[in-house]
Design a protein around this motif. Structure first.
Motif, PDB file in Angstrom:
ATOM      1  N   ASP A 209      90.428 103.973  29.772  1.00 34.36           N
ATOM      2  CA  ASP A 209      89.270 103.201  29.307  1.00 34.36           C
ATOM      3  C   ASP A 209      88.060 104.122  29.253  1.00 34.36           C
ATOM      4  O   ASP A 209      87.653 104.680  30.265  1.00 34.36           O
ATOM      5  N   VAL A 210      87.482 104.279  28.072  1.00 36.46           N
ATOM      6  CA  VAL A 210      86.365 105.218  27.896  1.00 36.46           C
ATOM      7  C   VAL A 210      85.030 104.493  27.751  1.00 36.46           C
ATOM      8  O   VAL A 210      84.031 105.100  27.367  1.00 36.46           O
ATOM      9  N   ARG A 211      84.970 103.210  28.076  1.00 37.37           N
ATOM     10  CA  ARG A 211      83.735 102.462  27.874  1.00 37.37           C
ATOM     11  C   ARG A 211      82.575 103.018  28.714  1.00 37.37           C
ATOM     12  O   ARG A 211      81.428 103.002  28.276  1.00 37.37           O
ATOM     13  N   ASP A 212      82.887 103.498  29.921  1.00 36.48           N
ATOM     14  CA  ASP A 212      81.800 104.044  30.742  1.00 36.48           C
ATOM     15  C   ASP A 212      81.222 105.302  30.126  1.00 36.48           C
ATOM     16  O   ASP A 212      80.006 105.517  30.138  1.00 36.48           O
ATOM     17  N   ARG A 213      82.084 106.128  29.538  1.00 30.35           N
ATOM     18  CA  ARG A 213      81.588 107.333  28.879  1.00 30.35           C
ATOM     19  C   ARG A 213      80.759 107.004  27.651  1.00 30.35           C
ATOM     20  O   ARG A 213      79.704 107.592  27.413  1.00 30.35           O
ATOM     21  N   LEU A 214      81.238 106.029  26.873  1.00 29.67           N
ATOM     22  CA  LEU A 214      80.482 105.628  25.687  1.00 29.67           C
ATOM     23  C   LEU A 214      79.119 105.063  26.074  1.00 29.67           C
ATOM     24  O   LEU A 214      78.108 105.355  25.426  1.00 29.67           O
ATOM     25  N   GLY A 215      79.086 104.254  27.121  1.00 27.95           N
ATOM     26  CA  GLY A 215      77.818 103.693  27.572  1.00 27.95           C
ATOM     27  C   GLY A 215      76.841 104.762  28.011  1.00 27.95           C
ATOM     28  O   GLY A 215      75.632 104.659  27.771  1.00 27.95           O
ATOM     29  N   GLU A 216      77.363 105.819  28.650  1.00 26.34           N
ATOM     30  CA  GLU A 216      76.508 106.931  29.069  1.00 26.34           C
ATOM     31  C   GLU A 216      75.991 107.690  27.857  1.00 26.34           C
ATOM     32  O   GLU A 216      74.787 107.988  27.755  1.00 26.34           O
ATOM     33  N   GLU A 217      76.880 107.989  26.914  1.00 29.00           N
ATOM     34  CA  GLU A 217      76.489 108.755  25.728  1.00 29.00           C
ATOM     35  C   GLU A 217      75.494 107.997  24.859  1.00 29.00           C
ATOM     36  O   GLU A 217      74.596 108.600  24.263  1.00 29.00           O
ATOM     37  N   ARG A 218      75.634 106.673  24.808  1.00 31.20           N
ATOM     38  CA  ARG A 218      74.768 105.865  23.950  1.00 31.20           C
ATOM     39  C   ARG A 218      73.500 105.389  24.662  1.00 31.20           C
ATOM     40  O   ARG A 218      72.655 104.749  24.043  1.00 31.20           O
ATOM     41  N   GLY A 219      73.388 105.692  25.932  1.00 33.22           N
ATOM     42  CA  GLY A 219      72.180 105.349  26.676  1.00 33.22           C
ATOM     43  C   GLY A 219      72.109 103.927  27.176  1.00 33.22           C
ATOM     44  O   GLY A 219      71.101 103.527  27.761  1.00 33.22           O
ATOM     45  N   GLY A 220      73.158 103.152  26.978  1.00 40.25           N
ATOM     46  CA  GLY A 220      73.129 101.761  27.412  1.00 40.25           C
ATOM     47  C   GLY A 220      73.490 101.573  28.868  1.00 40.25           C
ATOM     48  O   GLY A 220      73.089 100.600  29.503  1.00 40.25           O
ATOM     49  N   ARG A 221      74.303 102.500  29.407  1.00 36.84           N
ATOM     50  CA  ARG A 221      74.664 102.467  30.828  1.00 36.84           C
ATOM     51  C   ARG A 221      74.604 103.910  31.348  1.00 36.84           C
ATOM     52  O   ARG A 221      75.630 104.562  31.543  1.00 36.84           O
ATOM     53  N   PRO A 222      73.429 104.420  31.590  1.00 41.63           N
ATOM     54  CA  PRO A 222      73.281 105.840  31.897  1.00 41.63           C
ATOM     55  C   PRO A 222      73.831 106.274  33.251  1.00 41.63           C
ATOM     56  O   PRO A 222      74.095 107.471  33.450  1.00 41.63           O
ATOM     57  N   VAL A 223      74.001 105.365  34.201  1.00 38.99           N
ATOM     58  CA  VAL A 223      74.444 105.782  35.537  1.00 38.99           C
ATOM     59  C   VAL A 223      75.806 105.209  35.935  1.00 38.99           C
ATOM     60  O   VAL A 223      76.377 105.625  36.949  1.00 38.99           O
ATOM     61  N   ALA A 224      76.348 104.266  35.172  1.00 36.12           N
ATOM     62  CA  ALA A 224      77.582 103.579  35.585  1.00 36.12           C
ATOM     63  C   ALA A 224      78.750 104.540  35.737  1.00 36.12           C
ATOM     64  O   ALA A 224      79.541 104.442  36.688  1.00 36.12           O
ATOM     65  N   ARG A 225      78.866 105.500  34.814  1.00 34.20           N
ATOM     66  CA  ARG A 225      80.007 106.420  34.867  1.00 34.20           C
ATOM     67  C   ARG A 225      79.969 107.263  36.146  1.00 34.20           C
ATOM     68  O   ARG A 225      80.987 107.446  36.818  1.00 34.20           O
ATOM     69  N   GLY A 226      78.794 107.779  36.471  1.00 31.30           N
ATOM     70  CA  GLY A 226      78.669 108.598  37.666  1.00 31.30           C
ATOM     71  C   GLY A 226      78.941 107.822  38.939  1.00 31.30           C
ATOM     72  O   GLY A 226      79.598 108.330  39.868  1.00 31.30           O
ATOM     73  N   ILE A 227      78.445 106.581  38.993  1.00 26.01           N
ATOM     74  CA  ILE A 227      78.674 105.753  40.179  1.00 26.01           C
ATOM     75  C   ILE A 227      80.161 105.430  40.323  1.00 26.01           C
ATOM     76  O   ILE A 227      80.720 105.501  41.426  1.00 26.01           O
ATOM     77  N   ALA A 228      80.813 105.084  39.228  1.00 23.45           N
ATOM     78  CA  ALA A 228      82.244 104.773  39.281  1.00 23.45           C
ATOM     79  C   ALA A 228      83.052 105.981  39.746  1.00 23.45           C
ATOM     80  O   ALA A 228      83.988 105.845  40.546  1.00 23.45           O
ATOM     81  N   ALA A 229      82.680 107.163  39.270  1.00 27.04           N
ATOM     82  CA  ALA A 229      83.381 108.372  39.682  1.00 27.04           C
ATOM     83  C   ALA A 229      83.176 108.642  41.172  1.00 27.04           C
ATOM     84  O   ALA A 229      84.109 109.037  41.888  1.00 27.04           O
ATOM     85  N   ALA A 230      81.941 108.421  41.671  1.00 28.72           N
ATOM     86  CA  ALA A 230      81.667 108.631  43.089  1.00 28.72           C
ATOM     87  C   ALA A 230      82.455 107.666  43.957  1.00 28.72           C
ATOM     88  O   ALA A 230      82.983 108.040  45.018  1.00 28.72           O
ATOM     89  N   VAL A 231      82.537 106.384  43.529  1.00 28.47           N
ATOM     90  CA  VAL A 231      83.312 105.392  44.279  1.00 28.47           C
ATOM     91  C   VAL A 231      84.782 105.789  44.304  1.00 28.47           C
ATOM     92  O   VAL A 231      85.452 105.708  45.351  1.00 28.47           O
ATOM     93  N   ALA A 232      85.318 106.223  43.158  1.00 27.13           N
ATOM     94  CA  ALA A 232      86.730 106.630  43.095  1.00 27.13           C
ATOM     95  C   ALA A 232      86.981 107.832  44.011  1.00 27.13           C
ATOM     96  O   ALA A 232      88.014 107.900  44.704  1.00 27.13           O
ATOM     97  N   ASP A 233      86.049 108.780  44.031  1.00 26.48           N
ATOM     98  CA  ASP A 233      86.216 109.950  44.902  1.00 26.48           C
ATOM     99  C   ASP A 233      86.228 109.532  46.381  1.00 26.48           C
ATOM    100  O   ASP A 233      87.028 110.033  47.170  1.00 26.48           O
ATOM    101  N   GLN A 234      85.319 108.626  46.740  1.00 24.80           N
ATOM    102  CA  GLN A 234      85.276 108.147  48.121  1.00 24.80           C
ATOM    103  C   GLN A 234      86.572 107.410  48.496  1.00 24.80           C
ATOM    104  O   GLN A 234      87.064 107.542  49.614  1.00 24.80           O
ATOM    105  N   ALA A 235      87.104 106.649  47.544  1.00 22.59           N
ATOM    106  CA  ALA A 235      88.346 105.919  47.816  1.00 22.59           C
ATOM    107  C   ALA A 235      89.502 106.883  48.044  1.00 22.59           C
ATOM    108  O   ALA A 235      90.337 106.665  48.921  1.00 22.59           O
ATOM    109  N   ARG A 236      89.527 107.957  47.251  1.00 20.04           N
ATOM    110  CA  ARG A 236      90.601 108.943  47.448  1.00 20.04           C
ATOM    111  C   ARG A 236      90.468 109.661  48.793  1.00 20.04           C
ATOM    112  O   ARG A 236      91.463 109.940  49.459  1.00 20.04           O
ATOM    113  N   LEU A 237      89.243 109.951  49.184  1.00 22.80           N
ATOM    114  CA  LEU A 237      89.024 110.625  50.462  1.00 22.80           C
ATOM    115  C   LEU A 237      89.368 109.728  51.650  1.00 22.80           C
ATOM    116  O   LEU A 237      89.793 110.193  52.697  1.00 22.80           O
ATOM    117  N   GLY A 238      89.130 108.402  51.435  1.00 19.95           N
ATOM    118  CA  GLY A 238      89.397 107.461  52.515  1.00 19.95           C
ATOM    119  C   GLY A 238      90.867 107.210  52.699  1.00 19.95           C
ATOM    120  O   GLY A 238      91.285 106.666  53.705  1.00 19.95           O
TER     121      GLY A 238
END
Length: 238
Positions: A209-238
């Motif tokens: 699903d590339v919707r988060d990337r599209l939202g970042e590129e189009r300026g409609g969701r500028p931080v969602a992709r980064g936050i989702a990636a950080a949450v996923a990284d924390q989940a993997r570490l946990g």
């Protein structure tokens, strides 16, 4: 465009798509094979029976095992807001439909949503947003939640939300805002054959699903992709 015009553009040689009680089901010739068409027409609210019928059509396509593309056409109201449907578990039925479409995608069936009219709330999420790629035609009017409803849920004044919506697409309904957030991947040209445009969308599908990337590129969701990636990284570490 009306559904009849969409089907004529998709299938100039004819098709076996029918509409009954607002539910769209059937198939037609496509790119040397066939494409399965399911969906909702006529601004129809999506209830228990409709969600289960569409789910069955999707799962039957998966069981056939031919990796047939699935096109989900959408001109719906929101989910049917009746006590009967709620007591029968409408939320679970809508979730079942969304999961059926996700299963189809993971089983190798390209899933494409096409919104050409209205859609909102659970009906929009369970149909259009559950596909791998979502396209729209000019004049489409999608929303996850209208601003008066957002105001009731968040307890924020409607005037404040209206002001926020001018600069923050995630607060605002409408096609332009859905494009900006990445929810809608592309707007199709009604003056060109839709079969060619749908085929090109399928050919250009990316993994996942590339919707988060599209939202970042189009300026409609500028931080969602980064936050989702950080949450996923924390989940993997946990």
């Amino acid at each position: 465009m009306t559904l009849a015009e969409i089907l004529a553009s998709l299938f100039p040689e004819g098709h076996a798509v029918t509409v009954r009680n607002g539910l769209v089901m059937g198939s037609g010739p496509f790119d040397g094979g066939r494409i399965q068409v399911v969906g909702v027409d006529g601004d129809t609210p999506l209830g228990v029976e409709g969600a289960l019928s569409l789910s069955r059509a999707v799962l039957d396509t998966v069981r056939a095992g031919e990796r047939t593309p699935i096109l989900v056409v959408v001109d719906s109201d929101s989910q049917r807001m009746s006590r009967r449907d709620e007591l029968l578990g409408l939320n679970e039925c809508l979730a079942h439909l969304a999961k059926a479409l996700l299963l189809a995608d993971r089983s190798g069936h390209p899933t494409v949503g096409l919104i050409y009219g209205h859609s909102a709330a659970g009906a929009f999420i369970a149909t259009a947003l559950a596909t791998r790629v979502l396209a729209a035609l000019p004049g489409a009017d999608p929303s996850v939640m209208d601003l008066p409803s957002v105001a009731r849920v968040t307890k924020l004044p409607l005037t404040k939300l209206q002001e926020m919506a001018k600069s923050t697409p995630v607060f605002a309904p409408g096609l332009d805002n859905m494009v900006a957030t990445g929810a809608v991947h592309a707007i199709l040209d009604p003056d060109k054959p839709l079969a060619v445009q749908i085929r090109d969308l399928i050919a250009r599908m990316e993994p996942g699903d590339v919707r988060d990337r599209l939202g970042e590129e189009r300026g409609g969701r500028p931080v969602a992709r980064g936050i989702a990636a950080a949450v996923a990284d924390q989940a993997r570490l946990g």
